[in-house]
Design a protein around this motif. Structure first.
Motif, PDB file in Angstrom:
ATOM      1  N   ASP A   1      -3.451   8.248 -12.762  1.00 40.43           N
ATOM      2  CA  ASP A   1      -3.951   6.895 -12.489  1.00 40.43           C
ATOM      3  C   ASP A   1      -3.824   6.497 -11.022  1.00 40.43           C
ATOM      4  O   ASP A   1      -4.729   5.908 -10.448  1.00 40.43           O
ATOM      5  N   ASP A   2      -2.688   6.796 -10.427  1.00 37.49           N
ATOM      6  CA  ASP A   2      -2.459   6.395  -9.036  1.00 37.49           C
ATOM      7  C   ASP A   2      -3.283   7.236  -8.061  1.00 37.49           C
ATOM      8  O   ASP A   2      -3.872   6.714  -7.113  1.00 37.49           O
ATOM      9  N   ASP A   3      -3.310   8.527  -8.278  1.00 37.48           N
ATOM     10  CA  ASP A   3      -3.999   9.421  -7.340  1.00 37.48           C
ATOM     11  C   ASP A   3      -5.513   9.262  -7.369  1.00 37.48           C
ATOM     12  O   ASP A   3      -6.178   9.466  -6.352  1.00 37.48           O
ATOM     13  N   ILE A   4      -6.061   8.887  -8.509  1.00 36.87           N
ATOM     14  CA  ILE A   4      -7.518   8.769  -8.595  1.00 36.87           C
ATOM     15  C   ILE A   4      -8.033   7.589  -7.764  1.00 36.87           C
ATOM     16  O   ILE A   4      -9.197   7.539  -7.386  1.00 36.87           O
ATOM     17  N   ARG A   5      -7.135   6.680  -7.414  1.00 34.03           N
ATOM     18  CA  ARG A   5      -7.529   5.526  -6.596  1.00 34.03           C
ATOM     19  C   ARG A   5      -8.081   5.938  -5.237  1.00 34.03           C
ATOM     20  O   ARG A   5      -8.854   5.202  -4.630  1.00 34.03           O
ATOM     21  N   GLN A   6      -7.729   7.126  -4.763  1.00 37.13           N
ATOM     22  CA  GLN A   6      -8.246   7.594  -3.479  1.00 37.13           C
ATOM     23  C   GLN A   6      -9.768   7.718  -3.487  1.00 37.13           C
ATOM     24  O   GLN A   6     -10.410   7.685  -2.438  1.00 37.13           O
ATOM     25  N   PHE A   7     -10.358   7.817  -4.672  1.00 37.24           N
ATOM     26  CA  PHE A   7     -11.807   7.953  -4.782  1.00 37.24           C
ATOM     27  C   PHE A   7     -12.516   6.606  -4.934  1.00 37.24           C
ATOM     28  O   PHE A   7     -13.732   6.537  -4.916  1.00 37.24           O
ATOM     29  N   ILE A   8     -11.742   5.540  -5.120  1.00 37.81           N
ATOM     30  CA  ILE A   8     -12.314   4.197  -5.225  1.00 37.81           C
ATOM     31  C   ILE A   8     -12.507   3.681  -3.800  1.00 37.81           C
ATOM     32  O   ILE A   8     -11.568   3.707  -3.002  1.00 37.81           O
ATOM     33  N   PRO A   9     -13.712   3.225  -3.467  1.00 37.08           N
ATOM     34  CA  PRO A   9     -13.954   2.755  -2.096  1.00 37.08           C
ATOM     35  C   PRO A   9     -12.943   1.694  -1.668  1.00 37.08           C
ATOM     36  O   PRO A   9     -12.503   0.869  -2.469  1.00 37.08           O
ATOM     37  N   ARG A  10     -12.604   1.722  -0.403  1.00 37.99           N
ATOM     38  CA  ARG A  10     -11.573   0.856   0.153  1.00 37.99           C
ATOM     39  C   ARG A  10     -11.850  -0.626  -0.110  1.00 37.99           C
ATOM     40  O   ARG A  10     -10.949  -1.383  -0.443  1.00 37.99           O
ATOM     41  N   HIS A  11     -13.100  -1.043   0.022  1.00 35.42           N
ATOM     42  CA  HIS A  11     -13.394  -2.471  -0.172  1.00 35.42           C
ATOM     43  C   HIS A  11     -13.132  -2.912  -1.616  1.00 35.42           C
ATOM     44  O   HIS A  11     -12.702  -4.035  -1.855  1.00 35.42           O
ATOM     45  N   ILE A  12     -13.325  -2.031  -2.565  1.00 30.12           N
ATOM     46  CA  ILE A  12     -13.033  -2.363  -3.971  1.00 30.12           C
ATOM     47  C   ILE A  12     -11.525  -2.406  -4.187  1.00 30.12           C
ATOM     48  O   ILE A  12     -11.006  -3.292  -4.865  1.00 30.12           O
ATOM     49  N   ARG A  13     -10.789  -1.488  -3.583  1.00 29.77           N
ATOM     50  CA  ARG A  13      -9.328  -1.497  -3.704  1.00 29.77           C
ATOM     51  C   ARG A  13      -8.756  -2.771  -3.106  1.00 29.77           C
ATOM     52  O   ARG A  13      -7.846  -3.379  -3.673  1.00 29.77           O
ATOM     53  N   ARG A  14      -9.286  -3.194  -1.944  1.00 27.11           N
ATOM     54  CA  ARG A  14      -8.810  -4.433  -1.310  1.00 27.11           C
ATOM     55  C   ARG A  14      -9.087  -5.639  -2.199  1.00 27.11           C
ATOM     56  O   ARG A  14      -8.237  -6.515  -2.353  1.00 27.11           O
ATOM     57  N   LEU A  15     -10.285  -5.699  -2.769  1.00 27.67           N
ATOM     58  CA  LEU A  15     -10.645  -6.814  -3.646  1.00 27.67           C
ATOM     59  C   LEU A  15      -9.716  -6.866  -4.850  1.00 27.67           C
ATOM     60  O   LEU A  15      -9.206  -7.933  -5.207  1.00 27.67           O
ATOM     61  N   ASN A  16      -9.461  -5.720  -5.459  1.00 27.79           N
ATOM     62  CA  ASN A  16      -8.537  -5.661  -6.600  1.00 27.79           C
ATOM     63  C   ASN A  16      -7.136  -6.105  -6.202  1.00 27.79           C
ATOM     64  O   ASN A  16      -6.460  -6.821  -6.945  1.00 27.79           O
ATOM     65  N   PHE A  17      -6.690  -5.717  -5.008  1.00 23.90           N
ATOM     66  CA  PHE A  17      -5.367  -6.096  -4.519  1.00 23.90           C
ATOM     67  C   PHE A  17      -5.295  -7.606  -4.301  1.00 23.90           C
ATOM     68  O   PHE A  17      -4.323  -8.255  -4.686  1.00 23.90           O
ATOM     69  N   GLN A  18      -6.334  -8.159  -3.697  1.00 19.19           N
ATOM     70  CA  GLN A  18      -6.361  -9.604  -3.454  1.00 19.19           C
ATOM     71  C   GLN A  18      -6.352 -10.385  -4.773  1.00 19.19           C
ATOM     72  O   GLN A  18      -5.674 -11.405  -4.894  1.00 19.19           O
ATOM     73  N   GLN A  19      -7.084  -9.896  -5.762  1.00 18.63           N
ATOM     74  CA  GLN A  19      -7.108 -10.548  -7.059  1.00 18.63           C
ATOM     75  C   GLN A  19      -5.732 -10.492  -7.711  1.00 18.63           C
ATOM     76  O   GLN A  19      -5.294 -11.438  -8.365  1.00 18.63           O
ATOM     77  N   THR A  20      -5.038  -9.393  -7.531  1.00 15.76           N
ATOM     78  CA  THR A  20      -3.687  -9.255  -8.071  1.00 15.76           C
ATOM     79  C   THR A  20      -2.739 -10.248  -7.402  1.00 15.76           C
ATOM     80  O   THR A  20      -1.931 -10.885  -8.070  1.00 15.76           O
ATOM     81  N   LEU A  21      -2.857 -10.371  -6.090  1.00 12.36           N
ATOM     82  CA  LEU A  21      -2.014 -11.320  -5.355  1.00 12.36           C
ATOM     83  C   LEU A  21      -2.258 -12.758  -5.808  1.00 12.36           C
ATOM     84  O   LEU A  21      -1.309 -13.523  -5.995  1.00 12.36           O
TER      85      LEU A  21
END
Length: 133
Positions: free
Chosen positions: A107-127
């Protein structure tokens, strides 16, 4: 584009497939059950490994014990041809990006394939969710 090498009936392959679908990430899937890997594909994968063949051969495969003693004496090209003929010997899924490789599902390692802008958006939503608590 991401290339996802899978095998029918493999739970980890299904998880990787679903993860990419959930995040709307374009990928090309090749199922080893219906189309064996080519020598060229295996060489591309091996270029991205740290430990070469060790990283992609599944020692837990039911077919592995029959070839385990022969592997050390096989040439590199013989081993590649064997893996093309018996793709069940490969670990799965194998996920190949531009300069990225993941063998197996994590689960954690596959995140490297998710585009950075989507990861940032998910992080902001979590915050935001944590602040609302």
């Amino acid at each position: 584009m991401i290339k996802l090498f899978t095998q029918a009936g493999c739970n980890s392959s299904r998880k990787a497939h679903q993860c990419f679908r959930d995040h709307d990430i374009a990928f090309e899937e090749k199922n080893f059950s219906s189309a064996a890997p080519t020598v060229s594909e295996l060489k591309q994968i091996l270029c991205l490994t740290e430990n070469g063949l060790e990283d992609i051969i599944s020692t837990r495969s039911q077919s592995y014990p029959a070839i385990a003693d022969k592997l050390p004496d096989m040439s590199f090209n013989e081993t590649l041809r064997l893996l093309c003929e018996q793709p069940q010997l490969l670990r799965r899924p194998i996920i190949v990006g531009r300069n990225k490789l993941q063998v197996g599902f994590n689960d954690d390692d596959i995140r490297q394939f998710i585009p950075r802008h989507i990861r940032r958006l998910n992080f902001q939503q979590t915050l935001v969710g944590l602040v609302d608590m």
